[in-house]
Design a protein around this motif. Structure first.
Motif, short mmCIF file in Angstrom:
data_model
loop_
_atom_site.label_atom_id
_atom_site.label_comp_id
_atom_site.label_asym_id
_atom_site.label_seq_id
_atom_site.Cartn_x
_atom_site.Cartn_y
_atom_site.Cartn_z
N TRP A 72 -0.54 29.39 -10.33
CA TRP A 72 -1.94 29.73 -10.55
C TRP A 72 -2.81 29.07 -9.47
CZ3 TRP A 72 -1.37 27.91 -16.27
CH2 TRP A 72 -0.86 28.96 -17.05
N SER A 90 -2.23 32.41 -25.87
CA SER A 90 -1.90 33.83 -25.85
C SER A 90 -0.40 34.05 -25.96
CB SER A 90 -2.43 34.46 -24.56
OG SER A 90 -2.00 35.80 -24.43
N ALA A 145 -3.69 30.41 -21.65
CA ALA A 145 -2.42 31.10 -21.40
C ALA A 145 -1.39 30.78 -22.47
CB ALA A 145 -1.89 30.72 -20.02
N ARG A 198 1.61 35.74 -29.08
CA ARG A 198 2.40 36.96 -28.92
C ARG A 198 3.85 36.74 -29.37
NH1 ARG A 198 3.09 38.13 -23.73
NH2 ARG A 198 1.80 36.51 -22.80
N ARG A 254 -3.28 41.43 -13.87
CA ARG A 254 -4.64 41.20 -13.37
C ARG A 254 -4.73 39.96 -12.50
NH1 ARG A 254 -7.02 40.66 -19.23
NH2 ARG A 254 -5.14 39.36 -19.19
N GLY A 255 -3.70 39.10 -12.52
CA GLY A 255 -3.76 37.84 -11.80
C GLY A 255 -3.28 37.95 -10.36
N ASP A 274 -5.60 31.72 -8.64
CA ASP A 274 -6.16 32.11 -9.93
C ASP A 274 -7.06 31.02 -10.49
OD1 ASP A 274 -5.05 34.75 -10.52
OD2 ASP A 274 -3.12 33.75 -10.46
N ARG A 283 8.72 42.14 -19.83
CA ARG A 283 8.03 41.76 -18.59
C ARG A 283 8.93 41.97 -17.37
NH1 ARG A 283 4.15 41.96 -21.42
NH2 ARG A 283 2.49 40.43 -21.65
N HIS A 341 -7.35 26.80 -18.41
CA HIS A 341 -6.53 27.98 -18.11
C HIS A 341 -5.17 27.85 -18.81
CE1 HIS A 341 -5.92 31.56 -15.54
NE2 HIS A 341 -4.63 31.21 -15.59
N HIS A 365 4.86 34.80 -17.99
CA HIS A 365 3.49 34.56 -17.52
C HIS A 365 2.98 35.67 -16.61
CE1 HIS A 365 2.45 30.66 -19.20
NE2 HIS A 365 3.71 30.30 -19.05
N TYR A 366 3.68 36.80 -16.58
CA TYR A 366 3.23 37.90 -15.74
C TYR A 366 1.95 38.50 -16.30
CZ TYR A 366 3.16 42.51 -13.51
OH TYR A 366 2.80 43.63 -12.83
N ASP A 367 0.93 38.55 -15.45
CA ASP A 367 -0.35 39.16 -15.80
C ASP A 367 -0.74 40.07 -14.63
OD1 ASP A 367 -2.92 39.91 -16.39
OD2 ASP A 367 -3.68 37.88 -16.74
#
Length: 392
Positions: A331, A354, A351, A358, A65-66, A336, A381, A347, A61-63
């Motif tokens: 989050w 996505s 998530a 992937r 941008r978060g 977030d 990640r 959310h 869950h690494y983002d």
């Protein structure tokens, strides 16, 4: 990924002789995350495997941008029947013994056999400020973050707390993503769920509301089945604190079957949402589903998964499928998202869509099962996290 945990702690209760374990697989910015389970027969090896899984769940869950930066992975486990009269005292004494770890670097919460309310009550009795207090130094505004999380836990949707629902929302979305990828309409899709506690019950609700037909649910007393579809909301309302359904709530078309009947149910989707190691090399041949969606931790043994794959059964792995509960805590705490239920569900759905996409794309490109693809994504990640934050 290094398979040796950073830290393993063994504990023996001086009152009952019950054994407990804590395994910290990895630290990120000095902190690790992972729930505490209580079940008869819980072992150090089981806890170590769960801790490693938490490392991968966090990393996936690494983002960048978060605001939420994934933590390391850890897990706690107590070998004790959670229904026994002595269980609460054992839990308090375990948390009292583990207090230095919880205060400094292990954030924890409910897992199999325990509810968050019970964990929170025991933690307070053990002298802890919070079961996630180790993460507080990483927050920009601790007071605001704690209020936000408390507000989120105070929310409920149709009689069930938001904290109980988010994980099931994630599991359901993983299953729906697989159906969409196979161009399978939801109407007529049949589901069996093993375990009707926090995760299993919430998953059943979201799948039922998406238009799928939940035809079997299993709890500690056995399996409840109805080929025409169960009344999920009525069963949810009839649960006790351990996820056991009051059989007086059953309708005339519902029938009681043996506990293992869920495994062989004539369904498209099988959701093991209770104990680890539920599907092994011997009983996997009973599975008739096309998809096994791992809401529980480590429910399908490797040799069983290999045999299922040979029969065309797709196993969606726990490190992806049941990762939403943990991610939702962070989050919310890191900011977030806010405390609103619909924002949390939206959310979570984005998530999970996505992440599942992937994973399945990677599996298709690499020619591997989804679990191997998920592990490969986690490795990537983790390398990013290592480069940015180091090992500890």
């Amino acid at each position: 990924m290094n398979t040796s945990p950073l830290l393993s702690v063994a504990w023996t209760d001086h009152v009952t002789g019950s054994r407990g374990h804590l395994v910290v697989d990895r630290l990120v910015r000095g902190v690790a995350s992972g729930g505490l389970r209580m079940r008869k027969g819980c072992t150090a090896g089981e806890v170590a495997g769960l801790a490693r899984g938490m490392t991968m769940k966090e990393a996936l869950h690494y983002d960048p941008r978060g605001r939420y930066v994934p933590l390391g992975g850890a897990k706690g486990g107590i070998d004790c029947d959670p229904r026994s009269p002595e269980a609460y005292g054992v839990l308090v004494r375990y948390l009292r013994a583990m207090r230095p770890y919880v205060e400094r670097f292990w954030t924890t919460g409910e897992d199999l056999g325990l509810t968050q309310d019970r964990v929170d009550r025991a933690a307070a009795e053990a002298g802890l400020v919070s079961t996630v207090q180790a993460v507080f130094p990483l927050l920009e505004d601790e007071a605001a973050a704690r209020r936000r999380l408390a507000d989120a836990f105070a929310r409920s949707v149709d009689g069930i707390g938001l904290g109980e629902l988010v994980g099931g929302c994630g599991v359901a979305e993983a299953a729906l993503a697989a159906l969409d990828r196979a161009a399978r309409p939801y109407a007529g899709v049949r589901v069996a769920v093993q375990g009707f506690g926090t995760m299993g019950g919430a998953t059943a609700r979201f799948l039922d509301r998406a238009g799928l037909s939940v035809v079997a649910v299993a709890d500690a007393r056995g399996t409840i089945a109805n080929p025409a579809g169960l009344d999920v909301e009525a069963l949810l309302a009839a649960r006790d604190g351990h996820g056991v359904v009051d059989r007086s709530a059953l309708r005339p078309g519902d029938r009681e079957e043996p506990g293992a009947a869920w495994l062989a149910a004539d369904v498209d989707i099988l959701v093991p949402a209770a104990v680890s190691y539920a599907i092994d090399a011997g009983n996997q041949r009973l599975v008739r589903a096309r998809w096994v969606v791992e809401a529980a931790n480590m429910p399908v043994l490797p040799e069983a998964e290999e045999a299922l794959a040979a029969r065309g059964v797709v196993v969606l792995p726990d490190v992806v499928v049941n990762s939403a509960t943990n991610a939702w805590w962070w989050w919310t705490l890191f900011g977030d998202i806010g405390a609103d239920a619909e924002e949390a569900f939206a959310h979570t759905r984005r998530a999970m869509r996505s992440l599942v996409g992937r994973m399945l794309d990677r599996a298709e490109v690499d020619g591997t099962p989804p679990r191997a693809a998920a592990h490969a994504l986690a490795e990537e990640r983790l390398r990013e996290l290592d480069e940015r934050y180091g090992w500890y």
